[in-house]
Design a protein around this motif. Sequence first.
Motif, PDB file in Angstrom:
ATOM      1  N   ASP A 172       0.745  -1.419  -0.564  1.00 29.35           N
ATOM      2  CA  ASP A 172       0.254   0.288   0.292  1.00 29.35           C
ATOM      3  C   ASP A 172       0.885   1.285   0.227  1.00 29.35           C
ATOM      4  O   ASP A 172       2.148   1.737   0.910  1.00 29.35           O
ATOM      5  CB  ASP A 172      -0.761   0.488   1.462  1.00 29.35           C
ATOM      6  CG  ASP A 172      -1.510  -0.316   1.745  1.00 29.35           C
ATOM      7  OD1 ASP A 172      -3.184  -0.781  -0.156  1.00 29.35           O
ATOM      8  OD2 ASP A 172      -1.244  -2.341   2.195  1.00 29.35           O
ATOM      9  N   THR A 173       0.660   2.144  -0.838  1.00 33.69           N
ATOM     10  CA  THR A 173       1.489   3.858  -0.912  1.00 33.69           C
ATOM     11  C   THR A 173       0.034   4.488   0.720  1.00 33.69           C
ATOM     12  O   THR A 173      -1.400   5.029  -0.042  1.00 33.69           O
ATOM     13  CB  THR A 173       1.289   4.291  -2.112  1.00 33.69           C
ATOM     14  OG1 THR A 173       1.613   3.495  -3.412  1.00 33.69           O
ATOM     15  CG2 THR A 173       2.006   5.393  -2.360  1.00 33.69           C
ATOM     16  N   ILE A 174       1.115   4.932   1.371  1.00 32.42           N
ATOM     17  CA  ILE A 174       0.311   5.460   2.498  1.00 32.42           C
ATOM     18  C   ILE A 174       0.714   7.291   2.113  1.00 32.42           C
ATOM     19  O   ILE A 174       2.016   7.347   1.910  1.00 32.42           O
ATOM     20  CB  ILE A 174       0.945   4.912   3.722  1.00 32.42           C
ATOM     21  CG1 ILE A 174       0.026   4.112   3.627  1.00 32.42           C
ATOM     22  CG2 ILE A 174       0.288   6.201   5.234  1.00 32.42           C
ATOM     23  CD1 ILE A 174      -1.178   3.401   3.978  1.00 32.42           C
ATOM     24  N   ASP A 175      -0.171   8.424   2.039  1.00 34.15           N
ATOM     25  CA  ASP A 175      -0.205   9.658   3.023  1.00 34.15           C
ATOM     26  C   ASP A 175      -0.455   9.961   3.695  1.00 34.15           C
ATOM     27  O   ASP A 175      -1.820  10.419   3.758  1.00 34.15           O
ATOM     28  CB  ASP A 175      -0.318  10.293   0.934  1.00 34.15           C
ATOM     29  CG  ASP A 175       0.597   9.807  -0.034  1.00 34.15           C
ATOM     30  OD1 ASP A 175       2.343  10.150  -0.040  1.00 34.15           O
ATOM     31  OD2 ASP A 175       0.124   9.576  -0.985  1.00 34.15           O
ATOM     32  N   LEU A 176       0.107  10.778   4.702  1.00 33.47           N
ATOM     33  CA  LEU A 176      -0.084  11.479   5.729  1.00 33.47           C
ATOM     34  C   LEU A 176       0.247  13.037   5.684  1.00 33.47           C
ATOM     35  O   LEU A 176       0.794  13.301   5.389  1.00 33.47           O
ATOM     36  CB  LEU A 176       0.547  11.194   7.360  1.00 33.47           C
ATOM     37  CG  LEU A 176       0.754   9.225   7.572  1.00 33.47           C
ATOM     38  CD1 LEU A 176       1.122   9.395   8.112  1.00 33.47           C
ATOM     39  CD2 LEU A 176      -1.005   8.859   7.251  1.00 33.47           C
ATOM     40  N   TRP A 177      -0.539  13.387   6.550  1.00 31.71           N
ATOM     41  CA  TRP A 177      -0.919  15.312   6.884  1.00 31.71           C
ATOM     42  C   TRP A 177      -1.260  15.601   7.678  1.00 31.71           C
ATOM     43  O   TRP A 177      -1.753  14.499   8.552  1.00 31.71           O
ATOM     44  CB  TRP A 177      -1.413  15.872   5.154  1.00 31.71           C
ATOM     45  CG  TRP A 177      -2.685  15.794   4.676  1.00 31.71           C
ATOM     46  CD1 TRP A 177      -3.804  16.247   5.627  1.00 31.71           C
ATOM     47  CD2 TRP A 177      -3.150  14.676   4.466  1.00 31.71           C
ATOM     48  NE1 TRP A 177      -4.812  15.913   4.779  1.00 31.71           N
ATOM     49  CE2 TRP A 177      -4.722  14.663   4.515  1.00 31.71           C
ATOM     50  CE3 TRP A 177      -2.858  13.366   3.534  1.00 31.71           C
ATOM     51  CZ2 TRP A 177      -5.960  14.130   3.691  1.00 31.71           C
ATOM     52  CZ3 TRP A 177      -3.761  12.154   2.953  1.00 31.71           C
ATOM     53  CH2 TRP A 177      -4.972  12.962   2.697  1.00 31.71           C
ATOM     54  N   ALA A 178      -0.524  16.815   7.897  1.00 32.29           N
ATOM     55  CA  ALA A 178      -1.499  17.271   9.485  1.00 32.29           C
ATOM     56  C   ALA A 178      -2.348  18.084   9.266  1.00 32.29           C
ATOM     57  O   ALA A 178      -2.820  18.854   7.734  1.00 32.29           O
ATOM     58  CB  ALA A 178      -0.316  18.611   9.809  1.00 32.29           C
ATOM     59  N   ASN A 179      -3.443  18.045   9.680  1.00 26.40           N
ATOM     60  CA  ASN A 179      -5.233  18.593   9.386  1.00 26.40           C
ATOM     61  C   ASN A 179      -4.490  20.244   9.893  1.00 26.40           C
ATOM     62  O   ASN A 179      -4.019  20.978  10.779  1.00 26.40           O
ATOM     63  CB  ASN A 179      -5.582  18.259  10.498  1.00 26.40           C
ATOM     64  CG  ASN A 179      -5.781  16.888  10.497  1.00 26.40           C
ATOM     65  OD1 ASN A 179      -6.573  15.917   9.483  1.00 26.40           O
ATOM     66  ND2 ASN A 179      -6.501  15.973  11.751  1.00 26.40           N
ATOM     67  N   PRO A 180      -5.492  20.939   8.885  1.00 21.89           N
ATOM     68  CA  PRO A 180      -5.583  22.382   9.363  1.00 21.89           C
ATOM     69  C   PRO A 180      -5.715  23.364  10.397  1.00 21.89           C
ATOM     70  O   PRO A 180      -5.010  24.815  10.754  1.00 21.89           O
ATOM     71  CB  PRO A 180      -5.509  23.274   7.507  1.00 21.89           C
ATOM     72  CG  PRO A 180      -6.314  21.508   7.413  1.00 21.89           C
ATOM     73  CD  PRO A 180      -6.402  20.765   8.357  1.00 21.89           C
ATOM     74  N   TRP A 181      -7.302  22.604  10.410  1.00 14.42           N
ATOM     75  CA  TRP A 181      -7.937  23.544  11.549  1.00 14.42           C
ATOM     76  C   TRP A 181      -7.266  23.591  13.189  1.00 14.42           C
ATOM     77  O   TRP A 181      -7.559  24.864  13.320  1.00 14.42           O
ATOM     78  CB  TRP A 181      -8.925  22.880  11.302  1.00 14.42           C
ATOM     79  CG  TRP A 181      -9.388  21.690  11.542  1.00 14.42           C
ATOM     80  CD1 TRP A 181      -9.292  20.820  12.551  1.00 14.42           C
ATOM     81  CD2 TRP A 181      -9.599  20.330  10.592  1.00 14.42           C
ATOM     82  NE1 TRP A 181      -9.697  19.203  12.720  1.00 14.42           N
ATOM     83  CE2 TRP A 181      -9.638  19.180  11.030  1.00 14.42           C
ATOM     84  CE3 TRP A 181      -9.209  20.569   9.329  1.00 14.42           C
ATOM     85  CZ2 TRP A 181      -9.686  17.476  10.156  1.00 14.42           C
ATOM     86  CZ3 TRP A 181      -9.921  19.560   8.720  1.00 14.42           C
ATOM     87  CH2 TRP A 181      -9.721  18.031   9.056  1.00 14.42           C
ATOM     88  N   PRO A 182      -6.256  22.361  13.227  1.00 13.04           N
ATOM     89  CA  PRO A 182      -6.308  22.919  14.590  1.00 13.04           C
ATOM     90  C   PRO A 182      -5.368  23.652  15.207  1.00 13.04           C
ATOM     91  O   PRO A 182      -5.566  24.894  16.372  1.00 13.04           O
ATOM     92  CB  PRO A 182      -5.477  21.357  15.126  1.00 13.04           C
ATOM     93  CG  PRO A 182      -6.093  20.702  14.228  1.00 13.04           C
ATOM     94  CD  PRO A 182      -6.937  21.323  13.158  1.00 13.04           C
ATOM     95  N   ILE A 183      -4.612  24.552  14.219  1.00 13.32           N
ATOM     96  CA  ILE A 183      -3.375  25.185  14.234  1.00 13.32           C
ATOM     97  C   ILE A 183      -4.136  26.676  13.806  1.00 13.32           C
ATOM     98  O   ILE A 183      -4.225  27.612  14.154  1.00 13.32           O
ATOM     99  CB  ILE A 183      -2.120  25.642  12.912  1.00 13.32           C
ATOM    100  CG1 ILE A 183      -2.150  24.576  13.780  1.00 13.32           C
ATOM    101  CG2 ILE A 183      -1.131  26.391  13.144  1.00 13.32           C
ATOM    102  CD1 ILE A 183      -0.054  23.880  12.896  1.00 13.32           C
ATOM    103  N   ASP A 184      -4.888  26.761  12.581  1.00 18.46           N
ATOM    104  CA  ASP A 184      -5.780  27.908  11.885  1.00 18.46           C
ATOM    105  C   ASP A 184      -6.784  28.712  12.313  1.00 18.46           C
ATOM    106  O   ASP A 184      -7.032  29.971  12.558  1.00 18.46           O
ATOM    107  CB  ASP A 184      -5.871  27.204  10.585  1.00 18.46           C
ATOM    108  CG  ASP A 184      -4.932  27.486   9.333  1.00 18.46           C
ATOM    109  OD1 ASP A 184      -3.972  27.522   9.722  1.00 18.46           O
ATOM    110  OD2 ASP A 184      -5.593  26.388   8.113  1.00 18.46           O
TER     111      ASP A 184
END
Length: 541
Positions: free
Chosen positions: A2-14
Motif C-alpha cells: 500500500d502507498t500511504i500519504d499522511l498530512w497535518a490537519n489544518p484546523w487545529p492551528i488555523d
Amino acid sequence: MDTIDLWANPWPIDFGICQIPPPTKFSAQYLHKLASYAKSKGTLGWPYLRYDVWKRFATTRLHLNEEQIQMYFDAFLLLVSTKRSLPDRIQWYKQYASAKVKSERDGLLDQRLVPTQQFVLFLYVQQSTKVSLKSKLVAGDEWKQSSPPFGQDSKSSSEATEEMIHFRFVHDNLQEILQLLVEPDSVSDGSSALADQEIRMAGVEALEFLISGCSTDRSVKPLRELVSLQSQSSQCGYSKITQKFALLKLSNWIQSHLKPNPYGLSATRINSKVTERLFGQTEGASGKGRTASNRTIAPKKFRVTTFAAVRKLTVIQGEESLSDATVQVYRCRNAFLYLLAPLKHASIDNCRQVIIVLGAVEGVVSVTKCVQCTIIAICGNVHISDCSQCTFHVSCLARPILLARNEHLVLAPYHTHYPTLGEHVEKAGLTTTYNCWNNPIEFGLGTDEDTPPVYRLMPPSSFSPFVVPVTMDGPLKENPCPLPKEYRDAADKRDAIFKSWHKTVNDAHLDEDKKEKLQTFVEGQFQDWLTQTGNAMQLLT
C-alpha cells in the motif's frame, strides 16, 4: 504494498490556537501531569475528561482564571464537533439557556465531556505561534505557489505556504506529541526511556486530531485504519502480543509518510479552477477579484474556498457552492460578500471597507487586520485581532475573543435573515436561543488605566435591520435571533416611523406636480446618504 500519504490537519492551528501567549505550564511536562491527574479520576477523567475535573486541575496546577479555563474548553469543543454530535450540542445549549439559576448552569457546565488525549494535544498546540501568510497569497503571483502532488518530494515545495507551517509543526514535534499519548499507567513503573515507550490504539485514534491520511485508492481514511493495514502494522511497530505500538517505530513510520496537505490552499490553486471573474459576481460589475475552490477534488471535511483581492464587487454565493466548506477571505477592498451557506470555519484577513455576510458557521470566524469592515454571522465563536473600526453583528455560542491590538470595535446583535438561514443554522449545529455576542473575553489590554476601551456595544438608537439582497425559496421570514428588548424597541420605533411617513404622504392627497417634487427631494436626500455612508458603492457594483 500500500502507498500511504499522511498530512497535518489544518484546523487545529488555523482555528484552534487562541493567539494569546500560552501559560508557561502548557509545557509537555505539565500536560503529562494533566493526563495522570485525569486518569486518577477514573471515569470522570478518562477516556473522557469532565469539565469540573479540568477546571480543578487548571485552577490549582496551571493557575488559569475562570475565563481562560472555559475559553480553552469551548475552543476545543468547536474544533471536534461532528455531524453526529451536533444535535447533542444544540440540545445542551438550549438547556443551558433555559437554566434559571447559577447552580443549575454550573452543573450543566461540569457535565460536559471532551476526549482526554485529544484535549491534551489541543493544549500542546497552543504553544505553536500562528504564522499568517495570507498577505503573500494575494500578491502578484498569489496563485503560483503550490504543494507537491501525491508522491512528489515535499522538499521541492515552497516553504512559504500554510501547508508547510502545519507540516513543520507536526514533523518537528512528533516525538513529543507521541509521548503525550503514552498513557500514564504505562510509565508508572519507571520505564520511561523513549525506546521502551508504547502507545495503545486509543492514542493513535487521538492522534487523528492532528493527522489525516489516505492509502493507495486516495480515499481519506482514519489513522487507525492505516496503521492496521497488513502491509503497515509491523512497520508501525505494532505488537499483537501487547496490542501496542512502539513509539519510536511509529514516529519513524509517520515521518516517512508525512507530506503537506494535498487539499490545502496551494494545492487548491493548482488542482482546481481559478477564475478572474468571480462566480456569483453581479452582472455588469466592473470590479475584480479571484477565487479558488477544491470542492471538486476534496473530501467534505477538507473543502476550502478562497476569495482574494475582491474589489468594488458584490458577490453572492450559496449552499450549492459553499456548503460545509471553510471560507477564507483575503485583502478585499470596497466589496460586499454574501456567503450564504452552512460553513465549517471562516477566516477574514487584511480587508478594508468590506461587508461580509456569512451563513451559519459551525466553528470559528477568525478576523485579523481588518479596517472599517462589517461582519455579520451566526457562529460557534468569533476571534478578533489587530482590527480597527469594525462592527460585528454576531450570534455566537461561546464568548467572543478580543485579542491584541484591536481598537474602536462595535459589537451588536445579529440583524438579518434570508429564507434558508434556519436550515443552515440547524445543519451547523447552532442555536439562536443562547447568544454571547455582548460578553467578550479581552486579552492583551495592558495595565494602563488610561487605555481607551477596545470595544463598545452599539447604541440601540443606531441599530436597524440589514437586508440581504437575494431572492430564494425558504421558510424563514424574519431574524431568527431574539433581540434584547432595547434593540427590539429601537427596531419597532424605526418601523413605526416608516409606516407613519407612508401614511402622512398618502393622507396629504398631493397632486402630480407636488408628488414629483417630493420624489425628487427624497431621492436627493437618499443619494446624499448613500454617498456619506459609502453604501452607494453597493448599488454601483
